[in-house]
Design an enzyme around this catalytic site. Structure first.
Site, PDB file in Angstrom:
ATOM      1  N   LYS A 182       0.847  -1.202   0.000  1.00 27.20           N
ATOM      2  CA  LYS A 182       0.000   0.000   0.000  1.00 27.20           C
ATOM      3  C   LYS A 182       0.873   1.239   0.000  1.00 27.20           C
ATOM      4  O   LYS A 182       1.999   1.233   0.511  1.00 27.20           O
ATOM      5  CB  LYS A 182      -0.953   0.038   1.198  1.00 27.20           C
ATOM      6  N   PRO A 206       9.849  -4.465   0.514  1.00 28.90           N
ATOM      7  CA  PRO A 206      10.966  -4.343   1.453  1.00 28.90           C
ATOM      8  C   PRO A 206      10.504  -4.221   2.903  1.00 28.90           C
ATOM      9  O   PRO A 206       9.407  -3.728   3.174  1.00 28.90           O
ATOM     10  CB  PRO A 206      11.680  -3.062   1.001  1.00 28.90           C
ATOM     11  N   ASP A 228      -2.988  -1.509   9.322  1.00 25.33           N
ATOM     12  CA  ASP A 228      -3.105  -1.555   7.862  1.00 25.33           C
ATOM     13  C   ASP A 228      -3.644  -2.894   7.347  1.00 25.33           C
ATOM     14  O   ASP A 228      -3.891  -3.040   6.158  1.00 25.33           O
ATOM     15  CB  ASP A 228      -1.734  -1.333   7.199  1.00 25.33           C
ATOM     16  N   ALA A 259       0.608  -6.701   4.892  1.00 27.00           N
ATOM     17  CA  ALA A 259       0.175  -7.404   3.685  1.00 27.00           C
ATOM     18  C   ALA A 259       0.303  -8.911   3.890  1.00 27.00           C
ATOM     19  O   ALA A 259      -0.610  -9.680   3.549  1.00 27.00           O
ATOM     20  CB  ALA A 259       1.017  -6.955   2.488  1.00 27.00           C
ATOM     21  N   GLY A 294       4.400  -4.008   4.232  1.00 27.75           N
ATOM     22  CA  GLY A 294       4.640  -5.389   3.803  1.00 27.75           C
ATOM     23  C   GLY A 294       4.253  -6.415   4.854  1.00 27.75           C
ATOM     24  O   GLY A 294       3.660  -7.457   4.526  1.00 27.75           O
ATOM     25  N   GLY A 295       4.562  -6.162   6.105  1.00 23.89           N
ATOM     26  CA  GLY A 295       4.216  -7.108   7.166  1.00 23.89           C
ATOM     27  C   GLY A 295       2.701  -7.250   7.283  1.00 23.89           C
ATOM     28  O   GLY A 295       2.175  -8.358   7.425  1.00 23.89           O
TER      29      GLY A 295
HETATM   30  P1  ATP Z   1       3.989   0.128   8.038  1.00 25.13           P
HETATM   31  O1  ATP Z   1       3.993   1.095   6.897  1.00 25.13           O
HETATM   32  O2  ATP Z   1       2.723  -0.703   8.170  1.00 25.13           O
HETATM   33  O3  ATP Z   1       4.486   0.628   9.332  1.00 25.13           O
HETATM   34  P2  ATP Z   1       6.422  -0.921   7.039  1.00 25.13           P
HETATM   35  O4  ATP Z   1       6.260  -1.184   5.588  1.00 25.13           O
HETATM   36  O5  ATP Z   1       7.182   0.297   7.445  1.00 25.13           O
HETATM   37  O6  ATP Z   1       5.009  -0.984   7.676  1.00 25.13           O
HETATM   38  P3  ATP Z   1       6.810  -3.707   7.624  1.00 25.13           P
HETATM   39  O7  ATP Z   1       7.802  -4.328   6.722  1.00 25.13           O
HETATM   40  O8  ATP Z   1       5.381  -3.960   7.388  1.00 25.13           O
HETATM   41  O9  ATP Z   1       7.121  -2.137   7.720  1.00 25.13           O
HETATM   42  O10 ATP Z   1       7.096  -4.210   9.105  1.00 25.13           O
HETATM   43  C1  ATP Z   1       7.761  -3.540  10.104  1.00 25.13           C
HETATM   44  C2  ATP Z   1       8.307  -4.543  11.113  1.00 25.13           C
HETATM   45  O11 ATP Z   1       7.345  -5.566  11.397  1.00 25.13           O
HETATM   46  C3  ATP Z   1       9.507  -5.286  10.575  1.00 25.13           C
HETATM   47  O12 ATP Z   1      10.704  -4.584  10.795  1.00 25.13           O
HETATM   48  C4  ATP Z   1       9.465  -6.596  11.362  1.00 25.13           C
HETATM   49  O13 ATP Z   1      10.182  -6.462  12.561  1.00 25.13           O
HETATM   50  C5  ATP Z   1       8.001  -6.795  11.736  1.00 25.13           C
HETATM   51  N1  ATP Z   1       7.384  -7.930  10.989  1.00 25.13           N
HETATM   52  C6  ATP Z   1       6.746  -8.972  11.511  1.00 25.13           C
HETATM   53  N2  ATP Z   1       6.321  -9.826  10.569  1.00 25.13           N
HETATM   54  C7  ATP Z   1       6.685  -9.329   9.397  1.00 25.13           C
HETATM   55  C8  ATP Z   1       6.535  -9.755   8.048  1.00 25.13           C
HETATM   56  N3  ATP Z   1       5.916 -10.895   7.702  1.00 25.13           N
HETATM   57  N4  ATP Z   1       7.042  -8.965   7.094  1.00 25.13           N
HETATM   58  C9  ATP Z   1       7.655  -7.793   7.418  1.00 25.13           C
HETATM   59  N5  ATP Z   1       7.827  -7.360   8.665  1.00 25.13           N
HETATM   60  C10 ATP Z   1       7.351  -8.102   9.660  1.00 25.13           C
END
Ligand code: ATP
Length: 314
Positions: free
Chosen positions: A25, A110, A152, A120, A117-118
């Site tokens: 997103k 990433p 999210d 998602a 991504g988490g």
């Molecule tokens: P947001 O914008 O929702 O804050 P983001 O894109 O900045 O998310 P994500 O990659 O969704 O960050 O995740 C942040 C943290 O969540 C990661 O650093 C990790 O420690 C934890 N996490 C737990 N499970 C997952 C997963 N399946 N994929 C990614 N991160 C995960």
């Protein structure tokens, strides 16, 4: 809701494998209100699902296990802290079934990139295991579980373009033209912790150094009902951008490359450090992508479009 709910009526358990694709997103509008007493900020956001995907595959198994490939291998824990495992346990508890499956994640989004991504992955897991286990829960029930996993996650079940309120978990679809918007996504080295970026915004607001908060999303919502990408570009906004730039000043150079190459808008995605650029059309997107690659400032550059469906089998 017209997007993403067409695999609700799969009857009974599948023997697997069930493969679910889920988008990243971006936030077309991210208005951050004051910090609430429960530790969350009041948000007013317009989510937009773009064609950058993770994939979760679920197979029958005797225990619950998770393997992965792609972005974040060796960095992302695959234990109970992983949102995929948490989603599996949450669904099993609600559906009153044993939490047993072999899960595999193919990751393109990433880590800590501001693309959720988490979240998602959690949404994809709910859809995959709902089908594998034949729980018979509908999308709305899955959305209730999703909201317990992260702000999210409900949006990523539905996808499309949607308004998010509360701390982002309360989503409703936005009336938009069936337009395809063209984006360029620039990945950066390393992640940015979302809580840190919110903390930096609080600090800047207290010190009086934050820019004025965004106005309502009315201009954006009206831009989404038109076809002109320049109008959409002018209406995009992100209250977290100044905080992300304060923590990662080099991102300003990336945004500058997009501006100079003629992007209709250049902005930080969510809490960053991923930056997104709006293009007039696909060919313009290719030019922007080329300029960003040649700048040498980005870890990766990808063209994408939106809005796309949320987590879906297939
Ligand atoms: P947001 O914008 O929702 O804050 P983001 O894109 O900045 O998310 P994500 O990659 O969704 O960050 O995740 C942040 C943290 O969540 C990661 O650093 C990790 O420690 C934890 N996490 C737990 N499970 C997952 C997963 N399946 N994929 C990614 N991160 C995960």
């Amino acid at each position: 809701w017209t997007l993403g709910d067409d695999d609700d009526d799969l009857a009974g358990a599948l023997s697997g494998p069930v493969r679910v694709r889920v988008p990243a997103k971006i936030n077309l509008h991210l208005g951050v209100g004051p910090l609430r007493s429960d530790g969350y900020h009041e948000l007013h956001t317009v989510y937009h699902a773009i064609s950058v995907y993770d994939e979760v595959t679920a197979r029958a198994g005797d225990t619950l296990s998770l393997t992965m490939q792609g972005e974040g291998v060796g960095e992302l824990e695959l234990d109970d802290s992983n949102l995929i495992i948490r989603a599996a346990h949450a669904l099993a508890a609600t559906a009153k079934v044993p939490a047993q499956a072999r899960l595999h994640l193919r990751k393109t989004i990433p880590l800590a990139g501001g693309l959720a991504g988490g979240s998602a992955d959690a949404a994809a897991t709910l859809v995959a295991l709902d089908a594998l286990w034949g729980t018979g829960l509908g999308r709305d029930e899955l959305a209730r579980i999703a909201a317990t996993l992260g702000s999210d996650v409900p949006f990523l079940l539905y996808g499309g373009t949607a308004l998010g309120t509360g701390h982002g978990e309360a989503v409703s679809p936005v009336l938009a033209r069936a337009n395809r918007w063209h984006w360029v996504v620039a990945f950066a080295d390393g992640g940015l912790s979302t809580p840190r970026v919110y903390g930096e915004l609080d600090r800047m607001r207290a010190a009086g150094t934050a820019p004025a908060p965004l106005n309502s999303s009315d201009d954006l919502l009206s831009a989404l009902r038109q076809r002109d990408p320049a109008v959409l570009g002018a209406a995009l906004g992100n209250d977290l951008q100044a905080a992300a730039l304060s923590l990662r000043p080099a991102l300003a150079d990336t945004l500058d490359v997009g501006d100079k190459a003629g992007a209709l808008a250049s902005l930080v995605s969510g809490s960053g450090p991923t930056c997104v650029f709006l293009a007039r059309d696909e060919a313009h997107g290719a030019d922007l992508a080329q300029a960003l690659r040649e700048s040498g400032l980005c870890r990766g550059v990808q063209q994408a479009y939106g809005a796309v469906h949320g987590a879906r089998i297939g």
